[in-house]
Write a protein that holds these residues in place. Structure first.
Motif, mmCIF file in Angstrom:
data_model
loop_
_atom_site.group_PDB
_atom_site.id
_atom_site.type_symbol
_atom_site.label_atom_id
_atom_site.label_comp_id
_atom_site.label_asym_id
_atom_site.label_seq_id
_atom_site.Cartn_x
_atom_site.Cartn_y
_atom_site.Cartn_z
ATOM 1 N N ARG A 125 -5.506 5.156 -5.792
ATOM 2 C CA ARG A 125 -5.238 3.776 -5.379
ATOM 3 C C ARG A 125 -6.569 3.069 -5.114
ATOM 4 O O ARG A 125 -7.519 3.652 -4.605
ATOM 5 N N ASN A 174 6.567 8.409 -5.544
ATOM 6 C CA ASN A 174 6.420 6.953 -5.654
ATOM 7 C C ASN A 174 6.088 6.510 -7.073
ATOM 8 O O ASN A 174 6.123 5.321 -7.386
ATOM 9 N N TYR A 182 -3.006 0.950 -8.945
ATOM 10 C CA TYR A 182 -2.711 2.376 -8.987
ATOM 11 C C TYR A 182 -3.053 2.946 -10.363
ATOM 12 O O TYR A 182 -2.691 2.370 -11.393
ATOM 13 N N ALA A 217 1.775 5.297 -0.652
ATOM 14 C CA ALA A 217 1.176 6.630 -0.658
ATOM 15 C C ALA A 217 1.120 7.122 -2.099
ATOM 16 O O ALA A 217 2.065 6.925 -2.875
ATOM 17 N N THR A 218 0.028 7.748 -2.468
ATOM 18 C CA THR A 218 -0.142 8.186 -3.865
ATOM 19 C C THR A 218 0.545 9.520 -4.089
ATOM 20 O O THR A 218 -0.055 10.487 -4.591
ATOM 21 N N ARG A 219 1.798 9.576 -3.721
ATOM 22 C CA ARG A 219 2.616 10.768 -3.904
ATOM 23 C C ARG A 219 3.417 10.637 -5.192
ATOM 24 O O ARG A 219 3.777 9.529 -5.608
ATOM 25 N N ARG A 231 0.866 -1.181 0.000
ATOM 26 C CA ARG A 231 0.000 0.000 0.000
ATOM 27 C C ARG A 231 0.901 1.229 0.000
ATOM 28 O O ARG A 231 1.474 1.610 1.022
#
Length: 382
Positions: free
Chosen positions: A325, A316, A334, A311-313, A309
């Motif tokens: 996500r 990444n 994603y 982070a949708t930064r 899992r």
């Protein structure tokens, strides 16, 4: 007396140490990545005999080479459905994989045709039983008629019935994404590393992989009936090259799983190449001139998936922003972007590809449910 007690103590200590070691080895064994290699046909079932070559022999030789190479990796355990020229009932092959709680099932075969057709094909489980894939499925499944009590083992399954073939796909459905990833790596290796013509990734209802509880594929190394490809596959040199390509694909697949998330993981069913279609989507518009809106439809670009899992930064995802996500079973998927404009999603797909997500693809949702992109674009856009 003291000597006796001492000996008993030493014996008990030895037993305790052995049990700990045995337990530790068992745990280590379970941690290994288990690959089941299945050489198609065997014994009284020679497979196809194109140009006088025997499919069962070529498949076995290639499988043994793949296994020998993989066994050099301490993190991999290889299990063979057969290592000699013996006949295995079809259901036994998947049973071996399930009993081993395998991570991957790879079945190796050779193709045939009444023309000079040539090239490699890799099959995954699916509903797409069009005319030629239906014939392939029938050919590979009809071996059950060579078995004793096949009615009992296959619960009324009829290889010649499209309805029976359709029902096979249900069990393997959850593993199709992973299977397609491996299939693509294999076909890419055959094409780029060995110089073979790739006929693409196909979907068909094949008994040998339908009942395996792990990602599974069936590889057709080429056509023994082709006057050039047959001798190549029957040669030691050809077999070593094909085995090396398979080995590299399996190792690459495992590496991506170990990393949990990657640019080429879990390809959508819509991306499967059926028959000899080219990979380019004729509906793509590289430079959209005006919006192509589909009311009620949301397009996204799937760029990766895995067990972690994240982070949708942007850091990444190679600098991409607007990443979302979604939890799907034990995986996180994603996505990049979100729009009802098909031309805009194609632009975003190209952008993601340029960032390094070369195998990204478009998915579509309607009323919160995933729908086929190809079906959506057949409808009229606003």
């Amino acid at each position: 007396m003291k000597t006796y007690i001492h000996n008993i103590f030493v014996f008990l200590l030895f037993i305790f140490t052995v049990s700990l070691t045995s337990s530790d080895l068992t745990a280590q064994e379970k941690e290994k990545f288990i690959v089941v290699l299945d050489a198609g046909h065997g014994g009284g079932d020679p497979g196809n005999l194109g140009n006088g070559y025997r499919e069962k022999d070529i498949a076995l030789k290639v499988v043994l080479e793949v296994g020998k190479a993989l066994e050099k990796n301490k993190d991999i355990k290889v299990i063979y459905t057969r290592k000699t020229d013996v006949f295995l009932e079809l259901y036994e092959r998947s049973a071996i994989a399930n009993k081993a709680d395998a991570d991957l099932f790879v079945s190796v075969h050779c193709n045939s045709h009444n023309s000079q057709a040539y090239g490699t094909e890799t099959f995954v489980m699916g509903f797409t039983n069009d005319r030629r894939n239906l014939e392939i499925a029938k050919k590979e499944n009809e071996v059950i008629f060579m078995e004793d009590n096949y009615e009992k083992h296959y619960e009324g399954f009829d290889p010649n019935s499209p309805e029976s073939l359709h029902s096979l796909s249900l069990i393997q459905e959850q593993y199709v994404d992973q299977s397609i990833v491996l299939a693509r790596k294999i076909e890419d290796n055959f094409s780029k590393s060995v110089g073979r013509k790739s006929r693409g990734i196909k979907q068909a209802s094949l008994w040998v992989i339908h009942n395996t509880y792990m990602p599974g594929i069936l590889v057709e190394l080429g056509f023994l009936t082709n006057n050039k490809e047959g001798p190549f596959l029957n040669s030691r040199k050809g077999q070593l090259k094909m085995a090396s390509a398979l080995e590299d694909a399996i190792l690459d697949y495992k590496k991506e799983l170990d990393n949990n998330v990657g640019s080429d993981i879990f390809i959508d069913d819509d991306e499967v190449i059926i028959e000899d279609e080219v990979a380019n989507d004729s509906t793509e518009i590289a430079e959209p001139e005006k919006p192509m809106i589909y009311e009620g439809v949301t397009f996204k670009v799937q760029i990766a998936a895995g067990k972690s899992r994240l982070a949708t930064r942007s850091y990444n995802f190679k600098g991409l922003k607007e990443v979302s996500r979604e939890k799907d079973g034990n995986l996180y998927k994603y996505y990049y972007g979100e729009t009802s404009d098909y031309n805009e999603i194609q632009r975003l797909k190209e952008e993601a590809s340029e960032k390094g997500y070369s195998s990204c693809f478009v998915v579509a949702y309607k009323a919160g449910e995933k729908v086929s992109v190809s079906e959506v674009i057949k409808s009229t856009a606003n």
